[in-house]
Design an enzyme around this catalytic site. Structure first.
Site, PDB file in Angstrom:
ATOM      1  CG  ASP A  10      -1.764   1.159   1.434  1.00  0.00           C
ATOM      2  OD1 ASP A  10      -2.666   1.095   2.282  1.00  0.00           O
ATOM      3  OD2 ASP A  10      -1.565   2.173   0.718  1.00  0.00           O
ATOM      4  CB  ILE A  11       1.517   3.873  -2.538  1.00  0.00           C
ATOM      5  CG1 ILE A  11       2.769   4.689  -2.915  1.00  0.00           C
ATOM      6  CG2 ILE A  11       0.258   4.743  -2.562  1.00  0.00           C
ATOM      7  CD1 ILE A  11       2.812   5.129  -4.349  1.00  0.00           C
ATOM      8  N   GLY A  32      -9.553   4.539  -6.057  1.00  0.00           N
ATOM      9  CA  GLY A  32      -8.283   3.832  -6.252  1.00  0.00           C
ATOM     10  C   GLY A  32      -7.167   4.353  -5.362  1.00  0.00           C
ATOM     11  CB  VAL A  33      -3.487   4.601  -5.872  1.00  0.00           C
ATOM     12  CG1 VAL A  33      -3.375   5.498  -7.110  1.00  0.00           C
ATOM     13  CG2 VAL A  33      -2.294   4.830  -4.954  1.00  0.00           C
ATOM     14  CG  ASP A  34      -6.197  10.717  -6.335  1.00  0.00           C
ATOM     15  OD1 ASP A  34      -7.090  11.451  -6.769  1.00  0.00           O
ATOM     16  OD2 ASP A  34      -5.121  11.149  -5.870  1.00  0.00           O
ATOM     17  CB  THR A 120      -2.501  -0.222 -14.500  1.00  0.00           C
ATOM     18  OG1 THR A 120      -2.319  -0.115 -13.074  1.00  0.00           O
ATOM     19  CG2 THR A 120      -1.221   0.140 -15.219  1.00  0.00           C
ATOM     20  N   GLY A 121      -5.562   1.139 -13.468  1.00  0.00           N
ATOM     21  CA  GLY A 121      -6.799   0.776 -12.769  1.00  0.00           C
ATOM     22  C   GLY A 121      -8.011   1.313 -13.516  1.00  0.00           C
ATOM     23  CB  VAL A 122     -10.281   4.163 -12.733  1.00  0.00           C
ATOM     24  CG1 VAL A 122     -11.287   5.023 -13.471  1.00  0.00           C
ATOM     25  CG2 VAL A 122     -10.839   3.710 -11.388  1.00  0.00           C
ATOM     26  CE1 TYR A 123      -9.082   8.231 -15.228  1.00  0.00           C
ATOM     27  CE2 TYR A 123      -6.825   9.018 -15.466  1.00  0.00           C
ATOM     28  CZ  TYR A 123      -8.159   9.242 -15.126  1.00  0.00           C
ATOM     29  OH  TYR A 123      -8.560  10.478 -14.664  1.00  0.00           O
TER      30      TYR A 123
HETATM   31  N1  APR Z   1      -1.338   1.545  -3.001  1.00  0.00           N
HETATM   32  C1  APR Z   1      -0.746   1.266  -4.195  1.00  0.00           C
HETATM   33  N2  APR Z   1      -1.426   1.054  -5.336  1.00  0.00           N
HETATM   34  C2  APR Z   1      -2.778   1.109  -5.267  1.00  0.00           C
HETATM   35  C3  APR Z   1      -3.478   1.403  -4.069  1.00  0.00           C
HETATM   36  C4  APR Z   1      -2.696   1.617  -2.901  1.00  0.00           C
HETATM   37  N3  APR Z   1      -3.257   1.914  -1.719  1.00  0.00           N
HETATM   38  N4  APR Z   1      -4.822   1.391  -4.341  1.00  0.00           N
HETATM   39  C5  APR Z   1      -4.950   1.091  -5.656  1.00  0.00           C
HETATM   40  N5  APR Z   1      -3.731   0.910  -6.212  1.00  0.00           N
HETATM   41  C6  APR Z   1      -3.393   0.543  -7.592  1.00  0.00           C
HETATM   42  C7  APR Z   1      -4.463  -0.086  -8.435  1.00  0.00           C
HETATM   43  O1  APR Z   1      -4.646  -1.442  -8.100  1.00  0.00           O
HETATM   44  C8  APR Z   1      -3.859   0.105  -9.816  1.00  0.00           C
HETATM   45  O2  APR Z   1      -2.903  -0.916 -10.058  1.00  0.00           O
HETATM   46  O3  APR Z   1      -3.073   1.732  -8.285  1.00  0.00           O
HETATM   47  C9  APR Z   1      -3.109   1.448  -9.690  1.00  0.00           C
HETATM   48  C10 APR Z   1      -3.770   2.625 -10.396  1.00  0.00           C
HETATM   49  O4  APR Z   1      -5.187   2.460 -10.357  1.00  0.00           O
HETATM   50  P1  APR Z   1      -6.168   3.706 -10.065  1.00  0.00           P
HETATM   51  O5  APR Z   1      -5.999   4.128  -8.666  1.00  0.00           O
HETATM   52  O6  APR Z   1      -7.533   3.301 -10.523  1.00  0.00           O
HETATM   53  O7  APR Z   1      -5.606   4.890 -10.967  1.00  0.00           O
HETATM   54  P2  APR Z   1      -5.788   5.159 -12.539  1.00  0.00           P
HETATM   55  O8  APR Z   1      -6.014   3.916 -13.317  1.00  0.00           O
HETATM   56  O9  APR Z   1      -4.654   6.057 -12.902  1.00  0.00           O
HETATM   57  O10 APR Z   1      -7.162   5.973 -12.610  1.00  0.00           O
HETATM   58  C11 APR Z   1      -7.170   7.286 -12.074  1.00  0.00           C
HETATM   59  O11 APR Z   1      -9.156   6.871 -10.845  1.00  0.00           O
HETATM   60  O12 APR Z   1      -9.281   7.051  -8.602  1.00  0.00           O
HETATM   61  C12 APR Z   1      -9.544   7.709  -9.762  1.00  0.00           C
HETATM   62  O13 APR Z   1      -9.306  10.027  -9.185  1.00  0.00           O
HETATM   63  C13 APR Z   1      -8.710   8.950  -9.895  1.00  0.00           C
HETATM   64  O14 APR Z   1      -9.940   9.654 -11.797  1.00  0.00           O
HETATM   65  C14 APR Z   1      -8.720   9.109 -11.376  1.00  0.00           C
HETATM   66  C15 APR Z   1      -8.607   7.680 -11.873  1.00  0.00           C
END
Ligand code: APR
Length: 170
Positions: A10-11, A32-34, A120-123
């Site tokens: 967890d970052i 997500g991570v944000d 690599t998550g939502v995007y």
């Molecule tokens: N620590 C590390 N990595 C994490 C954590 C955490 N606590 N939580 C999630 N992740 C990972 C996800 O599993 C994924 O591999 O972070 C990576 C990026 O995924 P997202 O958080 O969905 O980010 P992204 O794909 O860039 O989408 C960004 O999602 O949350 C919204 O506000 C954000 O609109 C923006 C979009």
């Protein structure tokens, strides 16, 4: 050139000088991570982000880290590309996220930086392709940062990052 390592975790628990978050352009926080970073840093992070945003995709903007514990110095907010199939410059925008975040960390005097797997998550950016871009960009960006930690949140991502790192080892 920085030493690059891949970890699973967890970052928001990383004990480094600076962490990078995968934000949206408003910098007001999201999921997500944000979402995890904003929850850990507290509401002042969204206020600080709102004061300097919007952040265009591929750019990187620093704020304080507020209540994050371990007490990192800064959060660097970067906005990844939304995956649209690969023909809309997504690779270049993702590379820019890593390059600009490392440059900003360098400007802040950071020695250790942690990155999530941006976009690599939502995007929806394919994790294996993103891992290759992340490692390739970090390897080719001159920096005084000593150590970069690529923080995977799941095993698949960790394996893709590790494979990208070993495939391009000297
Ligand atoms: N620590 C590390 N990595 C994490 C954590 C955490 N606590 N939580 C999630 N992740 C990972 C996800 O599993 C994924 O591999 O972070 C990576 C990026 O995924 P997202 O958080 O969905 O980010 P992204 O794909 O860039 O989408 C960004 O999602 O949350 C919204 O506000 C954000 O609109 C923006 C979009």
């Amino acid at each position: 050139m920085a030493t690059i390592e891949v970890v699973l975790g967890d970052i928001t628990r990383e004990d480094v000088d600076v962490i990078v978050t995968a934000a949206n352009e408003s910098l007001l926080g999201g999921g997500g991570v944000d979402g995890a970073v904003h929850r850990a840093a507290g509401p002042r992070l969204a206020r600080a982000g709102g004061a300097i945003g919007p952040c265009p995709p591929g750019e990187a903007m620093p704020t304080s880290a507020f209540d994050l514990d371990p007490p990192v110095w800064h959060v660097i907010h970067t906005v990844g590309p939304v995956w649209e199939g690969g023909g809309h410059g997504e690779d270049e925008v993702l590379a820019s996220c890593y390059r600009r975040s490392l440059q900003v960390a360098d400007e802040l005097g950071a020695r250790t930086v942690a990155f999530p797997a941006i976009a690599t998550g939502v995007y929806g950016f394919p994790a294996e392709r993103a891992a290759r871009i992340a490692v390739g960009t970090l390897r080719s960006t001159p920096t005084n940062v000593h150590r970069v930690r690529l923080v995977a949140f799941d095993d698949d991502t960790r394996e893709h990052l590790h494979a990208a790192l070993t495939a391009t080892a000297d």
